[in-house]
Each structure stands twice: as C-alpha cells, then as structure tokens.
Design an enzyme around this catalytic site. Structure first.
Site, mmCIF file in Angstrom:
data_model
loop_
_atom_site.group_PDB
_atom_site.id
_atom_site.type_symbol
_atom_site.label_atom_id
_atom_site.label_comp_id
_atom_site.label_asym_id
_atom_site.label_seq_id
_atom_site.Cartn_x
_atom_site.Cartn_y
_atom_site.Cartn_z
ATOM 1 C CB SER A 61 -0.674 0.003 1.393
ATOM 2 O OG SER A 61 -1.421 1.076 1.327
ATOM 3 C CE1 TYR A 117 -3.825 -1.839 5.631
ATOM 4 C CE2 TYR A 117 -3.061 0.395 5.036
ATOM 5 C CZ TYR A 117 -3.396 -0.844 4.699
ATOM 6 O OH TYR A 117 -3.771 -1.321 3.344
#
Length: 245
Positions: A139, A152
C-alpha cells in the site's frame, strides 16, 4: 513467463473480493490456471463461475499456518506445480493509537504481515523449482505513514521490508519479487474500519477523487508477471491521479 501466462499456475490469497478477485480473473483471462483462496469461501463459487479458465476454490485463512500449507499443497496437487503467488489478503482497521482496540492490531499483523510471510514460506520451494514470481500487495501506507494508520502502516512497511529481503535471496535463482503499492482503490477495505470518525474520513477522502478500480491493480500485476524472464518489475506504486499524498 514472457508475454503469456498460458499453462502457468497461480495462487491468489484474499480472492473473495476487491483486488484479489479482479487479479484472479485477469490472470485467468491471460491463460493461467488459478487457485483462489479466502476465508469467505462461499464467495469463491461465483468467482469460479465467472472465470474464463480453470479455477480452483480453496478455503484459506492466511493467519493459520496449516491452512496456508494445505492451500499450497492443494494447488500443486491439482495443477502439478506453482508459478506465481499473489499475496493479497489484508485488512485495514485504521484508528488512533490512543484508546485503540489492540486486538485489531493483532488481527492486522497476523493477516497482512504474518499471513503473507507464511504464504511465501509455503510456496517458495515450488516457486524456486519453476523460477516463478511472488507478488506482494502492499500500500502507499507501506511507504508513508499517516496519523490514524500506525498499526496498518507498520504491517505494510513490514511487507515491503520482507519483500526486499526475499528479492535479494531469490532473484539470482530466477524468482522475481514484485511489490505493488496501491493508493485509494474502490474496495470493501475501508468498510471494515470500526472507528466511526476514521471510517467517515476514509469514505469522504475516497469520494473526493476518482479512485482506482480493482481492475487497475490487476492490470499492473498482469504487466509485471508477463515481462520477459530477464526483466524484474520489482516495485509498482500506483495512485489515483487525484490523490496528492
């Protein structure tokens, strides 16, 4: 793997929706025989029906090492080998560090980071034998950390670090490692966020731009794994044009 995936065998984790589903379909369309794994195995039935080529549905929980080993074994037994692993399974449970529900941190670490590591560990002997490829779906959060995404981001930074170490270990043996770092993609990911304020913020940010579609990421994966054998596309950072950071 030059040009076509005809005859190649792929295992895609987290294939029940979003990027995983789109990638499985794109690789199937390109001629690959695809094994698809997910916890929500019921959703895989529709995926198998939609696939243009042969597809094998597997009940897979990447946080369970035995489940991962069983999925790799089922793939290789059914198709006779394994050429490409697409590590896509992931959850995003964003929220502030203060007062966080730390069980959500554990879930993200086990799914996003350890899950992808378990899959690599189980698949690697087969990939070395076939001079295959590993695609790690990370990501933009694995490159730039932001407020309310600490845990995250930590998992995705970990995915990036593990991918680079893996690349250095196996690239001279013919296994290519591809790191894909998407920005905002229109998937279910943000709907899993339990913190109401952060969920609303993510929804608002997504609505403020032309988000990427899962098929856009699938096309990037397809590009990387169909390059000539001497070409290793190691990293693809792909954001919506409207996303500034």
């Amino acid at each position: 793997m030059s040009g076509t995936l005809e005859g190649k065998v792929v295992l895609v984790t987290g294939a029940s929706s979003g990027i995983g589903r789109a990638t499985a379909l794109a690789l199937s369309k390109a001629g690959a025989r695809v094994a698809v794994g997910a916890r929500r195995a019921d959703r895989l039935k529709d995926l198998v029906q939609d696939a243009p080529g042969e597809m094998l549905a597997l009940d897979l929980d990447v946080t369970d090492q035995q489940s991962v080993r069983d999925a790799v074994a089922a793939t290789t037994e059914h198709f006779g080998g394994l050429d490409i692993l697409v590590n896509n399974a992931g959850v995003m449970l964003s929220g502030p560090i203060l007062d966080a529900d730390t069980t959500e941190w554990t879930r993200m670490v086990e799914t996003n980071l350890l899950g992808s590591m378990y899959a690599v560990h189980a698949a690697l002997p087969h990939l070395l034998e076939r001079k295959g490829a590993v695609v790690q779906v990370s990501s933009t959060s694995g490159r730039t950390a932001t407020a309310a995404s600490g845990a995250y981001s930590a998992t995705k930074f970990g995915v990036t670090a593990f991918a680079e170490s893996l690349r250095q270990e196996v690239t001279e043996q013919g296994v290519r490692v591809v790191l894909v770092e998407p920005g905002f993609v229109s998937t279910e990911l943000t709907s899993h966020i339990t913190h109401p304020g952060i969920r609303a913020m993510a929804k608002s940010m997504a609505e403020s731009m032309r988000t990427l579609q899962p098929e856009d990421i699938a096309a990037a994966v397809l590009y990387a794994v169909t390059q000539p054998d001497h070409v290793a596309v190691n990293e693809i950072l792909i954001r919506p044009t409207d996303q500034a950071r």
